[in-house]
Design an enzyme around this catalytic site. Sequence first.
Site, PDB file in Angstrom:
ATOM      1  N   ARG A 183      -1.440   5.688   2.339  1.00  0.00           N
ATOM      2  CA  ARG A 183      -2.950   6.412   1.892  1.00  0.00           C
ATOM      3  C   ARG A 183      -3.627   5.555   0.390  1.00  0.00           C
ATOM      4  NH1 ARG A 183       2.041   9.577   1.927  1.00  0.00           N
ATOM      5  NH2 ARG A 183       1.442  10.475  -0.053  1.00  0.00           N
ATOM      6  N   ARG A 234      -3.282   3.153  -8.698  1.00  0.00           N
ATOM      7  CA  ARG A 234      -2.798   2.802  -6.445  1.00  0.00           C
ATOM      8  C   ARG A 234      -1.433   2.828  -6.545  1.00  0.00           C
ATOM      9  NH1 ARG A 234      -5.402  -2.214  -7.164  1.00  0.00           N
ATOM     10  NH2 ARG A 234      -6.635  -0.743  -8.089  1.00  0.00           N
ATOM     11  N   ASP A 281      -0.569  -1.666  -3.458  1.00  0.00           N
ATOM     12  CA  ASP A 281      -1.607  -2.844  -3.680  1.00  0.00           C
ATOM     13  C   ASP A 281      -1.082  -4.231  -3.111  1.00  0.00           C
ATOM     14  OD1 ASP A 281      -4.041  -4.475  -4.083  1.00  0.00           O
ATOM     15  OD2 ASP A 281      -3.500  -4.621  -6.310  1.00  0.00           O
ATOM     16  N   ASP A 322      -1.359  -8.557  -2.223  1.00  0.00           N
ATOM     17  CA  ASP A 322      -2.489  -9.196  -2.299  1.00  0.00           C
ATOM     18  C   ASP A 322      -1.555 -10.916  -2.304  1.00  0.00           C
ATOM     19  OD1 ASP A 322      -4.510  -8.250  -3.738  1.00  0.00           O
ATOM     20  OD2 ASP A 322      -3.269  -7.761  -5.993  1.00  0.00           O
TER      21      ASP A 322
HETATM   22  N1  ROI Z   1      -1.077  -4.663 -13.881  1.00  0.00           N
HETATM   23  C1  ROI Z   1      -0.735  -4.378 -13.864  1.00  0.00           C
HETATM   24  N2  ROI Z   1       1.073  -4.075 -14.562  1.00  0.00           N
HETATM   25  N3  ROI Z   1      -0.331  -4.691 -12.919  1.00  0.00           N
HETATM   26  C2  ROI Z   1      -0.457  -5.147 -11.805  1.00  0.00           C
HETATM   27  O1  ROI Z   1      -0.089  -4.283 -10.321  1.00  0.00           O
HETATM   28  C3  ROI Z   1      -1.548  -4.420 -11.787  1.00  0.00           C
HETATM   29  N4  ROI Z   1      -2.307  -3.902 -10.743  1.00  0.00           N
HETATM   30  C4  ROI Z   1      -4.295  -4.192 -11.023  1.00  0.00           C
HETATM   31  C5  ROI Z   1      -4.481  -4.233 -12.664  1.00  0.00           C
HETATM   32  C6  ROI Z   1      -5.228  -2.668 -12.415  1.00  0.00           C
HETATM   33  C7  ROI Z   1      -5.675  -4.747 -12.705  1.00  0.00           C
HETATM   34  N5  ROI Z   1      -3.399  -3.783 -13.415  1.00  0.00           N
HETATM   35  C8  ROI Z   1      -2.318  -4.100 -13.267  1.00  0.00           C
HETATM   36  O2  ROI Z   1      -4.971  -4.473  -9.981  1.00  0.00           O
END
Ligand code: ROI
Length: 166
Positions: free
Chosen positions: A85, A95, A98, A100
């Site tokens: 979601r 979020r 995420d 990557d």
């Molecule tokens: N900050 C942390 N500590 N961990 C994350 O996974 C992460 N991911 C992001 C942003 C918002 C930049 N900050 C984050 O996308």
Amino acid sequence: MLNTSLAYIGLGSNLEDPVQQVEQALYALDRLPLSRCVGTSSLYRSQPVGPQDQPDFINAVAALETRLSPLALLDQLQALEQRHRRRRERRWGPRTLDLDMLLFNHTDIDHPRLRVPHPLMHTRAFVLGPLNELAPHLRLNGERLEQWLAPLGNTITRLDSKRVFE
Ligand code: ROI
């Protein structure tokens, strides 16, 4: 598996039970087509990088053996984010999940949808810390991960739980 590639995937969540989001995603990565998870880091907690008015994050890194192409893997990662979601709202906002693609073999990819190595990974302790636990032999631009980590300070906390796929 024959003709496999090795990809490293960064996971992050700071909404709706982040530990569970990340643990479920680690299992789901292991079930992606033509792929299996061959290693996972511990989970780590850290304060948000970027906007501070959001909850702490839980992060981890997984090593994925895959026969998918980089873009086919990206499609799978984005579909998995959707199943959690994920809504893409404000940039650098909170979020549920995420994912990557950090590294894909030793390949450099510069595509409108995908840049690998991930262009910000060498600046982020929440990526480098778990990656260094999982694959301390890796180098970025010829430097050990520890060397990239040192100037970033000790900003991440390792949690006890650990998931292993064997
Ligand atoms: N900050 C942390 N500590 N961990 C994350 O996974 C992460 N991911 C992001 C942003 C918002 C930049 N900050 C984050 O996308």
